[in-house]
Design an enzyme around this catalytic site. Structure first.
Site, mmCIF file in Angstrom:
data_model
loop_
_atom_site.group_PDB
_atom_site.id
_atom_site.type_symbol
_atom_site.label_atom_id
_atom_site.label_comp_id
_atom_site.label_asym_id
_atom_site.label_seq_id
_atom_site.Cartn_x
_atom_site.Cartn_y
_atom_site.Cartn_z
ATOM 1 C CE LYS A 141 86.926 30.773 1.783
ATOM 2 N NZ LYS A 141 86.036 29.930 2.894
ATOM 3 C CG ASP A 187 90.244 31.041 2.170
ATOM 4 O OD1 ASP A 187 91.129 29.894 2.058
ATOM 5 O OD2 ASP A 187 89.187 31.078 3.513
#
Length: 293
Positions: free
Chosen positions: A14, A141
Site C-alpha cells: 500500500k 490500514d
C-alpha cells in the site's frame, strides 16, 4: 489437505501517494486524508481450510514479520472468528517479501488478504459487514487493503472513498532497511488533542486523470509525517535525495510513516533503469521497480 482446497491471494504493498494530517482528535487519534494506491509488488498468502488455525512463513523478510499471535494474519483470523462464531479457519502460509514497519502496509495487506481468503472459504460475500468490522479491529490500514484499488482514505482509516481510476504510475520503491514505528512518528509530530497542522486542504482527486494532470495535483499534496520521520531516521532524507536525483524522476515522497519512499516516472524503462542504478549504488537497501494502480 489436498491442493485443490487451497486458496491463494496477493497482498500488495500500500503506497500513500499523499498523507495529510488534518489534526488530532480529543480522543488522541489523528484524522488524515490520503490518496492510497497499490503496487504490483507484495506478499503472497495461501489458505488450506481446516478446523484449526496455523501460520507458517517463508521469504526474505519472514523473520522480521514473526509467526506468533501478534502477526496481523493471526489477529485478522481471531477478529473475524469473533464476528462470525463457527467460522472455519485453516493453515495459512505467508511468503513475506515486503519490508516490515516500512510505511507500505505490508502487515495490513497480509491481514486483508487473510480476511478475503477466509470469506471465500466460508462463502461470505465480499461486502459482508463482518469483514470490515474485523479489518477495523485488526488495524487502521486493514480496511483500505480489503479491496486493494486506488482510493481516498479518511478519518483514522475507516472512511473509504470509491475506487479511483489512475493512469499507469511507474514507480521505484526504496526502503533503507530501517524500521520506523508509526507511534513514534506521531509523537514526534507533536500535535496536542484538538490541534491541527493548518497546512491547507487536500487537493481534489478525480477518477480518470491523465498522468500529467495527476502529477500536478500530487505536487500540491504532501506527506505530513515526512519531516518527523526524517528526524527519527535521517537516512530517509538521503533516500529521498537519491530518488529525486534519479534520471526521469517526476516526484519523490515518503509513504505512510516511513521509512519506504517512492519516486514516480513517466515510463517503465525509466523506472527500471533508476531501480537498477540505485540498487547497485546502495546494495544494503530494498529497491523495487513496480506499477501502482
Amino acid at each position: 489437505m489436498t491442493e485443490e482446497k487451497k486458496r491463494s491471494a496477493r497482498a500488495p504493498a500500500k503506497i500513500n501517494l499523499t498523507l495529510h494530517i488534518e489534526g488530532r482528535r480529543p480522543d488522541g487519534y489523528h484524522d488524515l486524508q490520503s490518496l492510497v494506491a497499490f503496487a504490483a509488488a507484495g506478499d503472497f498468502l495461501t489458505l488450506a481450510p481446516d478446523d484449526f488455525f496455523d501460520l507458517t512463513l517463508e521469504g526474505p523478510t519472514a523473520f522480521e514479520a514473526g509467526d506468533g499471535g501478534d502477526n496481523l494474519v493471526a489477529r485478522a483470523d481471531r477478529a473475524l472468528r469473533a464476528e462470525k462464531p463457527g467460522l472455519r479457519t485453516g493453515a495459512f502460509h505467508l511468503v513475506k517479501r515486503l519490508p516490515v514497519a516500512a510505511g507500505i502496509g505490508g502487515g495490513s495487506s497480509d491481514a486483508a488478504a487473510a480476511l478475503r481468503l477466509l470469506a471465500a472459504a466460508n462463502g461470505l460475500p465480499p461486502d459482508d459487514p463482518a469483514l470490515f468490522a474485523a479489518a477495523r479491529a485488526t488495524g487502521a490500514d486493514v480496511p483500505v487493503c480489503l479491496d486493494p484499488r486506488a482510493r481516498m482514505m479518511k478519518g483514522t482509516g475507516e472512511k473509504l472513498g470509491p475506487a479511483i481510476s489512475l493512469p499507469p504510475l511507474f514507480a521505484v520503491l526504496v526502503n533503507p532497511r530501517v524500521p520506523v514505528e508509526t507511534r513514534a512518528v506521531f509523537q514526534k509530530l507533536g500535535l496536542k488533542p484538538g490541534e491541527s497542522l493548518g497546512y491547507g486542504p487536500h487537493p481534489a482527486i478525480a477518477s480518470g486523470m491523465d498522468f500529467e494532470t495527476l502529477l500536478r495535483v500530487l505536487k500540491k499534496g504532501r506527506n505530513d509525517m515526512e519531516d518527523a520521520a526524517c528526524v527519527l531516521a535521517p537516512v530517509i532524507g538521503h533516500v529521498l535525495a537519491v530518488l529525486s536525483g534519479a534520471r526521469g524522476c517526476r516526484l519523490a515522497r515518503m509513504s505512510g510513516s516511513g521509512a519506504t519512499c517512492f519516486a514516480l516516472f513517466e515510463t517503465c524503462r525509466q523506472a527500471g533503469h533508476a531501480a537498477k542504478a540505485i540498487a547497485q549504488g546502495h546494495p544494503e537497501w530494498w529497491v523495487k521497480a513496480t506499477l501502482l494502480r
